[in-house]
Design an enzyme around this catalytic site. Structure first.
Site, PDB file in Angstrom:
ATOM      1  N   LYS A 150      -3.209   2.620   7.266  1.00  0.00           N
ATOM      2  CA  LYS A 150      -4.253   2.543   8.279  1.00  0.00           C
ATOM      3  C   LYS A 150      -4.193   3.692   9.274  1.00  0.00           C
ATOM      4  O   LYS A 150      -3.132   4.078   9.726  1.00  0.00           O
ATOM      5  CB  LYS A 150      -4.121   1.235   9.050  1.00  0.00           C
ATOM      6  CG  LYS A 150      -4.771   0.070   8.367  1.00  0.00           C
ATOM      7  CD  LYS A 150      -4.285  -1.242   8.950  1.00  0.00           C
ATOM      8  CE  LYS A 150      -4.595  -1.347  10.410  1.00  0.00           C
ATOM      9  NZ  LYS A 150      -6.043  -1.439  10.695  1.00  0.00           N
ATOM     10  N   HIS A 159      -1.157  -7.276  -5.946  1.00  0.00           N
ATOM     11  CA  HIS A 159      -1.949  -6.045  -5.926  1.00  0.00           C
ATOM     12  C   HIS A 159      -1.841  -5.277  -7.223  1.00  0.00           C
ATOM     13  O   HIS A 159      -2.503  -4.271  -7.422  1.00  0.00           O
ATOM     14  CB  HIS A 159      -1.524  -5.171  -4.745  1.00  0.00           C
ATOM     15  CG  HIS A 159      -1.627  -5.906  -3.434  1.00  0.00           C
ATOM     16  ND1 HIS A 159      -0.602  -6.677  -2.935  1.00  0.00           N
ATOM     17  CD2 HIS A 159      -2.656  -6.044  -2.567  1.00  0.00           C
ATOM     18  CE1 HIS A 159      -0.983  -7.241  -1.800  1.00  0.00           C
ATOM     19  NE2 HIS A 159      -2.225  -6.872  -1.554  1.00  0.00           N
TER      20      HIS A 159
END
Ligand code: GLN
Ligand code: ZN
Length: 760
Positions: free
Chosen positions: A108, A700
């Site tokens: 991020k 994931h």
């Protein structure tokens, strides 16, 4: 005109870049076609700025994927595993991986929902200069009809931020390379200086708005002294955004750097004052970020004008430029395509293109430049809409406000120690209960059903039949493999925030409000514009139905108030602690109804709890206070007999473990599959008392974990936490996986638990 934007979005007003990229990746178009789309977008974005003003126009804010990645290419920071690839292949392989090389890490960008590609640096990293992208973008931009030659501003990411955000592949300190890297920046500035008589270069150093500012500030003077001497016709803007940058301001004024850019929206008044005080006696030019680059509300021009006038008491007009608080990358492109939004709400909004005209009006007014008729009209409309918004009945709901103001119960009545005894007995689960995080695979058929229903192509009855059929399959599968606590699979949900937002009053949805999240991936955050409430139950019918299909316990699934807020564009006319409280009350009502409907376990997801943490630790206590209170308020609807679960993504909890404990959920499931047992040791070391479900495998990846592997994973967990405290589950929702992966994985998980239980 002294106007600017920190940067402009690049994905395209109809996500043209996304489409071009995905078609190139799929082999459906060649690189030339991709380049043509990019050239057209860059040109169009410059024209938008040119239409609005004759101030500075940004160059090199475009990227095929990410600007940190572009910076790695610019300075030749290419990990060895990509070295053999050709330039075009290399770029996308670094971002997305290739058949022989795993992608670089992505993380991020500060506290936004944008993600950058993390540079990989080792003790042996050497830099080389590869400026072709910037040079060609500059030349292409110059083809526009400019009124003078100084109209362009080249955007770069600064050397200190670049290295500070890098990760080391060998434990060496990336910042040890600062001198060598700065030498390359000097070379680059010299090259760029040859492009024009005068060249303006914006160097982004947002690392100085974080807690690392104090530690890194001593580097500013030597580095920027060198850079400001690199070429005499280069004007440098040291750009910051998202928070105050007081430490950096103090250093920059000691150098010959031409300008500094500061955020006047997200820094506190007190810190802004400090910054201005330092600038007062300096000669540094101020890039004044007064137009909000992160939110979608129209600025109240008169208020902004007053703000600029207050700033003028410290920094004279001659030294002021007017622009955005950060790059417009973080807001959607244009309101042009929003024909479904109510006209009233639409009149309060301002996306990237509309913000350009706000900056223009504000610059005219502040510098007393006569405005054309068109501008005057836009200004009048701005003032009108500021007034209608403030008094609109759409925003204000007396009932919601007085309920929030007159609360007398803020948390659950019983202590955890008493609740859990009741629950263990009534729910009847033994050691290592198994469950999942909520969603099951979102199949193409499912998306089709939801779309068809939304578009009115199928009726409610057909829709319900299809969704129920999916729930039936999910329940049956979970029953068959022997999971303990079941879920309905979330087939009716497109997105965990949108689904709830759509059913709450106070929320609106744009048709085209896309914001880049990473690469070609965009999100469309809902718009929380008014007082929030929940007119009717949002999930109860589905969960009740699912419960009716099994004798096992069905877990109800909700999105928590903090996540609802952090993943929406929220109103800027009310403090966040009040907004989140209203959201909490809406979730409270839903929990009450689920409980009344006989649901025994409710999970309140807080996937974005960690994400919302402030950039400066001085602001953390306030955030934690309202975030924890909101969660506790929401779940205070539950009696001791109802078990409250929560789920959080991301594994960096070490420093907030006490805060998580304070949320007072009975069970928390977290993502640990990728971080090993380190995190669990933290749970142990602080004496965390509630139950924990550390993800036992990574959802994931498409990999199916074997029974053996899961057995050892669970054994490893048992070394840290007692069996009475542990739940067994995957580490996140399964919606992005395929059934072919989910079936065997969960089966193996249940089997692994069975083996461990027989040993115990
Ligand atoms: N219940 C949600 C799901 O399973 C949680 C998603 C998330 O944490 N991101 O999809
Ligand atoms: Zn998750």
């Amino acid at each position: 005109m002294k106007s600017y934007v920190t940067g402009f979005p690049r994905i395209g007003e109809q996500r043209e870049l996304k489409k071009a990229l995905e078609s190139y990746w799929a082999g459906k178009c060649d690189y030339d076609a991709l380049e043509r789309v990019a050239a057209e977008l860059k040109d169009r974005h410059i024209k938008y700025q040119l239409d609005a003003w004759s101030g500075l126009i940004s160059v090199n804010d475009f990227s095929y994927y990410d600007l940190m990645l572009d910076t790695s290419i610019l300075f030749g920071v290419i990990p060895q595993r990509f070295a053999a690839l050709s330039a075009h292949e290399q770029y996308f392989a670094m971002a997305r991986g290739s058949k022989d090389a795993v992608a670089m890490e992505m993380t991020k960008w500060f506290n936004t929902n944008y993600h950058y590609i993390v540079p990989e640096i080792s003790a042996y990293t050497e830099f080389s200069l590869n400026p072709s992208k910037i040079l060609s973008e500059y030349k292409a931009a110059k083809n526009n009809d400019f009124k003078d030659s100084c109209a362009l501003k080249i955007n770069l990411i600064g050397p200190i931020t670049y290295l500070a955000l890098s990760k080391s592949s060998d434990k060496s300190d990336p910042l040890a390379h600062l001198d060598a890297l700065v030498a390359k920046y000097e070379e680059l500035l010299k090259l760029l200086s040859e492009l024009d008589n005068e060249v303006v270069i914006q160097i982004d150093e947002p690392i100085f708005v974080t807690d690392r500012a104090a530690e890194l500030a001593p580097k500013i003077e030597p580095v920027y002294h060198r850079l400001s001497k690199a070429a005499s016709n280069v004007k440098i803007i040291f750009m910051t955004y998202f928070e105050h940058a007081t430490e950096a301001v103090r250093e920059i004024v000691k150098t010959d750097v031409w300008a500094i850019g500061l955020d006047f929206v997200y820094a506190s008044e007190e810190n802004i004052k400090k910054e201005l005080q330092i600038l007062k006696d300096a000669k540094t030019v101020l890039f004044t970020g007064v137009i909000d680059g992160r939110n979608i509300w129209k600025s109240d021009i008169d208020k902004k004008l007053a703000q600029l006038k207050a700033i003028e008491a410290y920094v004279p007009k001659e030294r002021i430029y007017v622009g955005t608080s950060c790059s417009l990358l973080h807001v959607p492109f244009t309101l042009k395509y929003e024909d479904k939004l109510s006209t009233e709400i639409k009149s309060w909004l301002s996306f990237a293109v509309e913000k350009l005209s706000e900056i223009s009006i504000l610059t005219h007014l502040f510098f007393e430049i006569p405005m054309c008729e068109h501008g005057m009209k836009a200004y009048e409309e701005n003032q009108k809409s500021a007034k209608t918004r403030a008094s609109s009945p759409l925003i204000h709901d007396e009932r919601v406000q007085s309920r929030a103001a007159n609360l007398n119960k803020f948390e659950r009545a019983d202590r955890y120690e008493d609740r859990i005894k009741v629950q263990k007995k009534e729910l009847g689960y033994g050691i290592l209960p198994t469950t999942t995080i909520g969603s099951f695979p979102q199949t193409a058929e499912l998306r089709q059903v939801r779309n068809a229903y939304k578009k009115g192509l199928i009726g409610r009855e057909a829709y319900e039949r299809d969704i129920k059929a999916y729930i039936d399959d999910c329940v049956k599968f979970q029953d068959e493999i022997g999971l303990d606590v079941l879920v309905h699979g979330e087939p009716e949900r497109n997105d965990m925030v949108e689904y709830f937002g759509e059913q709450m009053s106070g929320y609106a949805f744009s048709a085209n409000g896309w914001v880049q999240s990473y690469g070609s991936r965009c999100v469309k955050p809902p718009l929380l514009f008014g007082d929030v409430s929940r007119p009717r139950p949002m999930t109860v019918e589905w969960i009740k139905y699912a419960q009716s299909r099994t004798k096992k316990i069905m877990k109800g699934m909700l999105t928590g108030p903090v996540t609802m807020m952090n993943w929406s564009f929220v109103r800027d006319d009310k403090p966040r602690d009040q907004i989140v409280k209203q959201l909490a009350l809406a979730i409270f009502d839903e929990i009450s109804d689920l409980q009344d409907a006989g649901i025994k376990i409710v999970q309140v997801d807080e996937a974005a709890f960690k994400e919302g943490y402030p950039l400066r630790s001085e602001n953390i206590p306030a955030y934690e206070k309202f975030a924890v209170s909101a969660f506790k308020l929401a779940v205070s609807a539950a009696s001791a007999h109802t078990q409250i679960h929560t789920h959080m993504c991301y594994s960096e909890f070490n420093d907030i473990i006490k805060t998580i404990e304070a949320m007072d959920a009975d069970v928390i499931s977290i993502e640990t599959a990728r971080s090993g047992n380190e995190l669990l040791r933290v749970f142990k070391s602080v004496g965390y008392k509630q139950e924990v479900g550390p993800g036992v495998y990574d959802i994931h990846s498409p990999r199916i974990p074997s029974v053996q592997e899961l057995v050892s994973q669970i054994r490893a967990l048992l070394e840290v936490l007692p069996k009475e405290q542990l739940w067994i589950n995957p580490d996140c929702g399964l919606k992005t996986r395929k059934w072919e992966e989910v079936r065997p994985s969960l089966k193996n998980m249940v089997e692994a638990v069975r083996i461990i239980r027989t040993e115990a």
